[in-house]
Write a protein that holds these residues in place. Structure first.
Motif, PDB file in Angstrom:
ATOM      1  N   PHE A   7       0.880  -1.170   0.000  1.00 32.53           N
ATOM      2  CA  PHE A   7       0.000   0.000   0.000  1.00 32.53           C
ATOM      3  C   PHE A   7       0.922   1.226   0.000  1.00 32.53           C
ATOM      4  CE2 PHE A   7      -2.881   2.871   2.721  1.00 32.53           C
ATOM      5  CZ  PHE A   7      -3.593   3.314   1.618  1.00 32.53           C
ATOM      6  N   GLY A   9       2.229   5.162  -0.675  1.00 30.29           N
ATOM      7  CA  GLY A   9       1.693   6.521  -0.605  1.00 30.29           C
ATOM      8  C   GLY A   9       2.708   7.450   0.014  1.00 30.29           C
ATOM      9  N   SER A  10       2.372   8.726   0.021  1.00 29.96           N
ATOM     10  CA  SER A  10       3.243   9.709   0.678  1.00 29.96           C
ATOM     11  C   SER A  10       2.964   9.699   2.183  1.00 29.96           C
ATOM     12  CB  SER A  10       2.975  11.112   0.147  1.00 29.96           C
ATOM     13  OG  SER A  10       2.903  11.115  -1.249  1.00 29.96           O
ATOM     14  N   PHE A  11       1.708   9.463   2.522  1.00 32.39           N
ATOM     15  CA  PHE A  11       1.287   9.404   3.925  1.00 32.39           C
ATOM     16  C   PHE A  11       1.845  10.595   4.711  1.00 32.39           C
ATOM     17  CE2 PHE A  11       1.562   4.794   2.626  1.00 32.39           C
ATOM     18  CZ  PHE A  11       0.217   4.704   2.342  1.00 32.39           C
ATOM     19  N   GLY A  17      -8.372   7.516   7.028  1.00 30.75           N
ATOM     20  CA  GLY A  17      -8.778   6.982   5.720  1.00 30.75           C
ATOM     21  C   GLY A  17      -7.810   5.898   5.279  1.00 30.75           C
ATOM     22  N   HIS A  18      -6.513   6.163   5.435  1.00 34.85           N
ATOM     23  CA  HIS A  18      -5.489   5.171   5.084  1.00 34.85           C
ATOM     24  C   HIS A  18      -5.599   3.937   5.985  1.00 34.85           C
ATOM     25  CE1 HIS A  18      -3.116   8.943   3.763  1.00 34.85           C
ATOM     26  NE2 HIS A  18      -3.525   8.336   2.667  1.00 34.85           N
ATOM     27  N   ILE A  21      -8.223   1.574   4.824  1.00 29.48           N
ATOM     28  CA  ILE A  21      -7.841   0.789   3.634  1.00 29.48           C
ATOM     29  C   ILE A  21      -6.923  -0.370   4.061  1.00 29.48           C
ATOM     30  CG2 ILE A  21      -6.599   0.851   1.409  1.00 29.48           C
ATOM     31  CD1 ILE A  21      -9.250   2.340   1.244  1.00 29.48           C
ATOM     32  N   ARG A  88      -4.716   0.376  -3.385  1.00 28.49           N
ATOM     33  CA  ARG A  88      -4.935   1.824  -3.391  1.00 28.49           C
ATOM     34  C   ARG A  88      -6.379   2.101  -2.994  1.00 28.49           C
ATOM     35  NH1 ARG A  88      -0.743   5.432  -3.748  1.00 28.49           N
ATOM     36  NH2 ARG A  88      -1.830   6.849  -5.137  1.00 28.49           N
ATOM     37  N   GLY A  89      -6.618   3.325  -2.524  1.00 33.01           N
ATOM     38  CA  GLY A  89      -7.963   3.703  -2.110  1.00 33.01           C
ATOM     39  C   GLY A  89      -8.566   4.677  -3.114  1.00 33.01           C
ATOM     40  N   ARG A  91     -11.553   7.622  -3.478  1.00 35.92           N
ATOM     41  CA  ARG A  91     -12.568   8.437  -2.799  1.00 35.92           C
ATOM     42  C   ARG A  91     -13.581   9.022  -3.753  1.00 35.92           C
ATOM     43  NH1 ARG A  91      -8.021  11.928   0.024  1.00 35.92           N
ATOM     44  NH2 ARG A  91      -7.127  11.268  -1.945  1.00 35.92           N
ATOM     45  N   ASP A  95      -9.785  11.017  -7.778  1.00 36.39           N
ATOM     46  CA  ASP A  95      -8.871   9.911  -7.441  1.00 36.39           C
ATOM     47  C   ASP A  95      -8.839   8.914  -8.591  1.00 36.39           C
ATOM     48  OD1 ASP A  95      -8.040  10.698  -4.960  1.00 36.39           O
ATOM     49  OD2 ASP A  95      -9.240   9.255  -3.815  1.00 36.39           O
ATOM     50  N   GLU A  99      -5.565   7.596 -10.358  1.00 40.53           N
ATOM     51  CA  GLU A  99      -5.216   6.199 -10.049  1.00 40.53           C
ATOM     52  C   GLU A  99      -5.238   5.324 -11.301  1.00 40.53           C
ATOM     53  OE1 GLU A  99      -4.157   5.062  -7.223  1.00 40.53           O
ATOM     54  OE2 GLU A  99      -4.547   6.833  -5.995  1.00 40.53           O
ATOM     55  N   THR A 120     -13.497   3.989  -0.715  1.00 38.27           N
ATOM     56  CA  THR A 120     -13.431   4.495   0.652  1.00 38.27           C
ATOM     57  C   THR A 120     -14.741   4.325   1.426  1.00 38.27           C
ATOM     58  OG1 THR A 120     -12.848   6.427   1.940  1.00 38.27           O
ATOM     59  CG2 THR A 120     -14.054   6.845  -0.032  1.00 38.27           C
ATOM     60  N   LEU A 124     -15.314   8.392   5.891  1.00 38.46           N
ATOM     61  CA  LEU A 124     -13.914   8.837   5.909  1.00 38.46           C
ATOM     62  C   LEU A 124     -13.503   9.476   4.585  1.00 38.46           C
ATOM     63  CD1 LEU A 124     -12.411   5.629   7.573  1.00 38.46           C
ATOM     64  CD2 LEU A 124     -12.948   7.787   8.700  1.00 38.46           C
ATOM     65  N   ILE A 127     -11.598  12.864   4.259  1.00 42.54           N
ATOM     66  CA  ILE A 127     -10.280  13.058   4.888  1.00 42.54           C
ATOM     67  C   ILE A 127      -9.182  12.973   3.835  1.00 42.54           C
ATOM     68  CG2 ILE A 127      -8.653  12.194   6.618  1.00 42.54           C
ATOM     69  CD1 ILE A 127     -10.990  10.980   8.125  1.00 42.54           C
TER      70      ILE A 127
HETATM   71  P1  ADP Z   1      -0.076   9.605  -2.972  1.00 45.04           P
HETATM   72  O1  ADP Z   1       0.834  10.739  -2.619  1.00 45.04           O
HETATM   73  O2  ADP Z   1       0.638   8.436  -3.592  1.00 45.04           O
HETATM   74  O3  ADP Z   1      -1.331   9.966  -3.706  1.00 45.04           O
HETATM   75  P2  ADP Z   1      -1.477   9.422  -0.427  1.00 45.04           P
HETATM   76  O4  ADP Z   1      -0.675   9.256   0.818  1.00 45.04           O
HETATM   77  O5  ADP Z   1      -2.119  10.756  -0.642  1.00 45.04           O
HETATM   78  O6  ADP Z   1      -0.499   8.996  -1.594  1.00 45.04           O
HETATM   79  O7  ADP Z   1      -2.609   8.293  -0.515  1.00 45.04           O
HETATM   80  C1  ADP Z   1      -2.299   6.936  -0.618  1.00 45.04           C
HETATM   81  C2  ADP Z   1      -3.537   6.176  -1.051  1.00 45.04           C
HETATM   82  O8  ADP Z   1      -4.568   6.312  -0.087  1.00 45.04           O
HETATM   83  C3  ADP Z   1      -4.151   6.652  -2.372  1.00 45.04           C
HETATM   84  O9  ADP Z   1      -4.609   5.518  -3.073  1.00 45.04           O
HETATM   85  C4  ADP Z   1      -5.310   7.497  -1.940  1.00 45.04           C
HETATM   86  O10 ADP Z   1      -6.331   7.531  -2.918  1.00 45.04           O
HETATM   87  C5  ADP Z   1      -5.765   6.751  -0.702  1.00 45.04           C
HETATM   88  N1  ADP Z   1      -6.497   7.600   0.255  1.00 45.04           N
HETATM   89  C6  ADP Z   1      -6.164   8.806   0.713  1.00 45.04           C
HETATM   90  N2  ADP Z   1      -7.090   9.276   1.586  1.00 45.04           N
HETATM   91  C7  ADP Z   1      -8.059   8.322   1.672  1.00 45.04           C
HETATM   92  C8  ADP Z   1      -9.310   8.220   2.380  1.00 45.04           C
HETATM   93  N3  ADP Z   1      -9.749   9.190   3.161  1.00 45.04           N
HETATM   94  N4  ADP Z   1     -10.021   7.083   2.206  1.00 45.04           N
HETATM   95  C9  ADP Z   1      -9.574   6.102   1.383  1.00 45.04           C
HETATM   96  N5  ADP Z   1      -8.428   6.145   0.679  1.00 45.04           N
HETATM   97  C10 ADP Z   1      -7.678   7.241   0.813  1.00 45.04           C
END
Ligand code: ADP
Length: 150
Positions: A7, A9-11, A17-18, A21, A88-89, A91, A95, A99, A120, A124, A127
């Motif tokens: 999974f 992401g930049s987080f 939300g993350h 997932i 990946r998530g 929303r 997205d 994606e 999602t 959430l 977020i």
């Molecule tokens: P990136 O910089 O790669 O887009 P993010 O850290 O912003 O990474 O997000 C990582 C993943 O989590 C992405 O697939 C994003 O769509 C998903 N995501 C972010 N926020 C939420 C949320 N509130 N609910 C579900 N999925 C989410």
């Protein structure tokens, strides 16, 4: 065969939300690796080491969840980890547009890598890391959006 998903992401920061997932991912995969992209061209608000520690703390009671950071292409990191799934998530349609492109490119780079999207949880969906960053920068209370204490 062990089903391992990464999974990525930049987080910046990792949100509820993350977390949602990841938890749903643990129902589908034997192992979920939360992979924090260490992209030096992007200036972070929350340091990567701190975020890694906070995510680890969040999943300390979930032995099938691992936390790592990586540099370079996600598809290469997936190969290194023997992960055949990319989680990946989604929303909203914004997205989806983003994606969709990434998933096509990753499929081209590593044909064994299957991207799996989870829609999602509605409660959430609003977020986002960027909103949390902005709130935090201006002294707002971000506690309700994060699964750990800062
Ligand atoms: P990136 O910089 O790669 O887009 P993010 O850290 O912003 O990474 O997000 C990582 C993943 O989590 C992405 O697939 C994003 O769509 C998903 N995501 C972010 N926020 C939420 C949320 N509130 N609910 C579900 N999925 C989410």
């Amino acid at each position: 065969m062990t089903k391992t998903a990464i999974f990525p992401g930049s987080f910046d920061p990792f949100t509820k939300g993350h977390e949602n997932i990841v938890m749903r991912g643990t129902q589908l995969f034997d192992k979920v690796i939360v992979a924090i992209g260490n992209n030096s061209t992007k200036k972070r608000h929350f340091p990567i080491e701190m975020m890694e520690e906070k995510i680890r703390e969040t999943f300390k009671n979930h032995p099938t969840v691992a936390v790592m950071n990586f540099k370079g292409l996600t598809s290469n990191f997936a190969k290194d980890m023997n992960a055949n799934f990319l989680l990946r998530g989604l929303r909203n349609t914004t997205d989806f547009e983003y994606e969709n492109t990434i998933a096509q490119v990753n499929a081209h780079l590593n044909e064994k890598l299957e991207t799996v999207f989870l829609i999602t949880t509605p409660a959430l969906a609003y977020i986002s890391s960027s909103i949390v960053r902005e709130l935090h920068q201006f002294g707002g209370d971000v506690k309700p959006f994060l699964p750990y204490d800062l």
